[in-house]
Design a protein around this motif. Structure first.
Motif, PDB file in Angstrom:
ATOM      1  N   ILE A 161       0.835  -1.210   0.000  1.00 22.46           N
ATOM      2  CA  ILE A 161       0.000   0.000   0.000  1.00 22.46           C
ATOM      3  C   ILE A 161       0.866   1.255   0.000  1.00 22.46           C
ATOM      4  CG2 ILE A 161      -1.695   1.308   1.344  1.00 22.46           C
ATOM      5  CD1 ILE A 161      -2.818  -1.360   2.315  1.00 22.46           C
ATOM      6  N   LEU A 162       1.922   1.268   0.830  1.00 21.73           N
ATOM      7  CA  LEU A 162       2.805   2.439   0.901  1.00 21.73           C
ATOM      8  C   LEU A 162       3.499   2.685  -0.433  1.00 21.73           C
ATOM      9  CD1 LEU A 162       4.459   2.043   4.422  1.00 21.73           C
ATOM     10  CD2 LEU A 162       2.734   3.711   3.733  1.00 21.73           C
TER      11      LEU A 162
ATOM     12  N   SER B 105      16.591  -0.862  -4.819  1.00 23.37           N
ATOM     13  CA  SER B 105      15.451  -0.826  -3.902  1.00 23.37           C
ATOM     14  C   SER B 105      15.407   0.483  -3.113  1.00 23.37           C
ATOM     15  CB  SER B 105      15.510  -2.011  -2.938  1.00 23.37           C
ATOM     16  OG  SER B 105      16.633  -1.919  -2.083  1.00 23.37           O
ATOM     17  N   MET B 106      16.455   1.309  -3.219  1.00 19.95           N
ATOM     18  CA  MET B 106      16.482   2.622  -2.579  1.00 19.95           C
ATOM     19  C   MET B 106      16.131   3.750  -3.546  1.00 19.95           C
ATOM     20  SD  MET B 106      17.229   2.059   0.559  1.00 19.95           S
ATOM     21  CE  MET B 106      17.778   0.635   1.492  1.00 19.95           C
ATOM     22  N   ILE B 107      16.416   3.549  -4.823  1.00 19.96           N
ATOM     23  CA  ILE B 107      16.119   4.582  -5.820  1.00 19.96           C
ATOM     24  C   ILE B 107      14.603   4.726  -5.949  1.00 19.96           C
ATOM     25  CG2 ILE B 107      16.355   5.230  -8.245  1.00 19.96           C
ATOM     26  CD1 ILE B 107      18.960   3.659  -8.310  1.00 19.96           C
ATOM     27  N   PRO B 108      14.052   5.906  -5.725  1.00 19.71           N
ATOM     28  CA  PRO B 108      12.583   6.075  -5.679  1.00 19.71           C
ATOM     29  C   PRO B 108      11.852   5.618  -6.941  1.00 19.71           C
ATOM     30  CG  PRO B 108      13.672   8.007  -4.789  1.00 19.71           C
ATOM     31  CD  PRO B 108      14.761   7.160  -5.389  1.00 19.71           C
ATOM     32  N   PHE B 109      12.470   5.761  -8.109  1.00 15.60           N
ATOM     33  CA  PHE B 109      11.773   5.431  -9.348  1.00 15.60           C
ATOM     34  C   PHE B 109      11.713   3.925  -9.602  1.00 15.60           C
ATOM     35  CE2 PHE B 109      12.954   9.835  -9.984  1.00 15.60           C
ATOM     36  CZ  PHE B 109      11.810  10.374 -10.560  1.00 15.60           C
ATOM     37  N   THR B 110      12.521   3.135  -8.902  1.00 16.77           N
ATOM     38  CA  THR B 110      12.501   1.677  -9.060  1.00 16.77           C
ATOM     39  C   THR B 110      12.174   0.937  -7.761  1.00 16.77           C
ATOM     40  OG1 THR B 110      14.898   1.593  -8.668  1.00 16.77           O
ATOM     41  CG2 THR B 110      14.161   1.723 -10.957  1.00 16.77           C
ATOM     42  N   SER B 111      12.211   1.629  -6.618  1.00 15.80           N
ATOM     43  CA  SER B 111      12.003   0.960  -5.329  1.00 15.80           C
ATOM     44  C   SER B 111      10.620   0.324  -5.175  1.00 15.80           C
ATOM     45  CB  SER B 111      12.251   1.946  -4.184  1.00 15.80           C
ATOM     46  OG  SER B 111      11.360   3.043  -4.234  1.00 15.80           O
ATOM     47  N   PRO B 112       9.525   0.882  -5.732  1.00 16.22           N
ATOM     48  CA  PRO B 112       8.230   0.213  -5.566  1.00 16.22           C
ATOM     49  C   PRO B 112       8.197  -1.209  -6.119  1.00 16.22           C
ATOM     50  CG  PRO B 112       7.893   2.468  -6.287  1.00 16.22           C
ATOM     51  CD  PRO B 112       9.367   2.195  -6.388  1.00 16.22           C
TER      52      PRO B 112
ATOM     53  N   LEU C  40      11.090   6.584   2.935  1.00 19.68           N
ATOM     54  CA  LEU C  40      11.348   8.012   3.153  1.00 19.68           C
ATOM     55  C   LEU C  40      11.826   8.684   1.874  1.00 19.68           C
ATOM     56  CD1 LEU C  40      11.539  10.359   5.179  1.00 19.68           C
ATOM     57  CD2 LEU C  40      13.886   9.632   5.666  1.00 19.68           C
ATOM     58  N   LEU C  41      12.763   8.044   1.164  1.00 19.69           N
ATOM     59  CA  LEU C  41      13.261   8.611  -0.088  1.00 19.69           C
ATOM     60  C   LEU C  41      12.155   8.676  -1.137  1.00 19.69           C
ATOM     61  CD1 LEU C  41      16.749   6.846  -0.402  1.00 19.69           C
ATOM     62  CD2 LEU C  41      16.312   9.259   0.096  1.00 19.69           C
ATOM     63  N   LEU C  42      11.292   7.665  -1.162  1.00 16.28           N
ATOM     64  CA  LEU C  42      10.205   7.649  -2.136  1.00 16.28           C
ATOM     65  C   LEU C  42       9.248   8.813  -1.928  1.00 16.28           C
ATOM     66  CD1 LEU C  42       8.585   6.265  -4.404  1.00 16.28           C
ATOM     67  CD2 LEU C  42       7.509   4.846  -2.654  1.00 16.28           C
ATOM     68  N   PHE C  43       8.829   9.039  -0.675  1.00 17.64           N
ATOM     69  CA  PHE C  43       7.868  10.108  -0.419  1.00 17.64           C
ATOM     70  C   PHE C  43       8.518  11.488  -0.507  1.00 17.64           C
ATOM     71  CE2 PHE C  43       5.293   6.625   0.962  1.00 17.64           C
ATOM     72  CZ  PHE C  43       3.994   7.061   0.798  1.00 17.64           C
TER      73      PHE C  43
END
Length: 356
Positions: free
Chosen positions: A227-228, A289-296, A317-320
């Motif tokens: 969900i996050l 898994s930390m890079i926001p554009f690929t972490s989801p 945190l990095l994603l949001f």
């Protein structure tokens, strides 16, 4: 048969010729073996011929040095590893593949819905802009509020659809547990007589073990993370879709801006399936898994293997944080482009709009 005669004969009667020179001593023949034909051979055919040739040459070399090939074949051992944990509990083969499949399915769902609902947002903006409805709407609503309203509305629609799927899945799991005697957890209401009958069925005991292992995965953490990451990833990409929709006059004009949006999603799927399955805690899998554009996508594929809490917290945190920046970034393009008509924008034009 001499080389020239064999070549001439094969050209008249056969599709191809595999020529292996005759030797009486052990020499490296692989580079001297030649396949001759008019048409180019396929990769699979070449691979098969090379395997056959290697086998023939190896047998010939063993015979020349006086080694019995049959004894070598008899000495070969086809070992099958037994997997177990330090606690003494037996591990199941193929469990990592199942974990990757579960994580990959969840990551693919996120990618699919990001693309689907992101396109909904973009088409909605383009339609309102083309019909000049947007000029009436922004007379009472700020462009940023309008963009966020579209994104949030579509996100709730996606979450509702996910909730329906989860409820249906839990109902089906309950039905399977009740009527088919599949023990999905440590505790079960299945009677000993039913369990004994089920174990007599071929493969039922192994299937039960796999289902138990799957049920022991951090399912609660996976659902919350799903969900996050869906919310963060959806808001991140949908804001870009909305900005592109505001910048163009038709869906055809938007194609030039689609590649930079789609590529990180495709890269996430590629990295997930080709690195997580082999090394879920390796450098490549951890970084992506930390890079926001690929972490989801990548992080969801790592969670079934167990991820340190600080990595998960840092990734979210990095994603949001990136989502907040991208929304601000996209709102500047949206604000200018929503009232621009009759001109195909370029990357240079979008950069100018950011300075307005």
């Amino acid at each position: 048969m001499p080389y020239n005669i064999a070549k001439d004969t094969a050209s008249k009667n056969y599709e191809g010729l595999l020529y292996i020179p005759k030797v009486d001593s052990i020499v490296l023949l692989k580079d001297e073996v030649e396949y001759i034909s008019e048409n180019s051979a396929s990769i699979s055919f070449i691979s098969k011929v090379e395997k056959i040739t290697d086998s023939i040459l190896t047998s010939n070399n063993l015979r020349l040095i006086g080694i019995d090939e049959n004894k070598i074949e008899d000495a070969k051992v086809d070992s099958s590893l037994k997997l177990s944990k330090f606690s003494g509990e037996e591990s199941l083969k193929g469990l990592n593949e199942i974990k990757v499949a579960i994580g990959g399915f969840m990551g693919y769902l996120i990618m699919m819905f990001i693309v689907i609902y992101g396109n909904f947002v973009m088409r909605s903006v383009i339609e309102e802009k083309t019909n000049r409805i947007i000029e009436i709407i922004i007379s009472s609503v700020k462009p940023f509020q309008l963009m966020m309203g579209k994104i949030i509305g579509n996100s709730f629609a996606g979450l509702l659809q996910f909730a329906i799927w989860i409820i249906v899945g839990l109902v089906l799991a309950f039905i399977a547990q009740t009527f088919f005697g599949l023990q999905l957890g440590a505790s079960s209401s299945v009677s000993p007589e039913m369990m004994e009958a089920a174990q007599q069925t071929a493969g039922m005991e192994k299937l039960q073990s796999y289902l138990t292992e799957i049920w022991n995965l951090p399912i609660g953490l996976m659902l919350v993370s799903f969900i996050l990451y869906f919310i963060g990833g959806y808001f991140l990409y949908s804001s870009l879709y909305a900005a592109i929709g505001a910048a163009v006059d038709s869906e055809t004009d938007s194609q030039q801006f689609m590649l930079p949006i789609i590529m990180p999603l495709i890269l996430g799927v590629y990295v997930g399936f080709f690195t997580v399955i082999n090394d879920p805690h390796g450098t490549v899998a951890t970084v992506f898994s930390m890079i926001p554009f690929t972490s989801p996508i990548v992080m969801l594929m790592r969670i079934p293997f167990g991820v340190p809490w600080w990595q998960l917290a840092l990734s979210v945190l990095l994603l949001f944080a990136t989502f907040t920046f991208v929304v601000w970034f996209a709102a500047k393009i949206y604000r200018v482009g929503i009232l621009m008509y009759g001109k195909k924008p370029t990357w240079k034009e979008l950069y100018k709009w950011l300075k307005y």
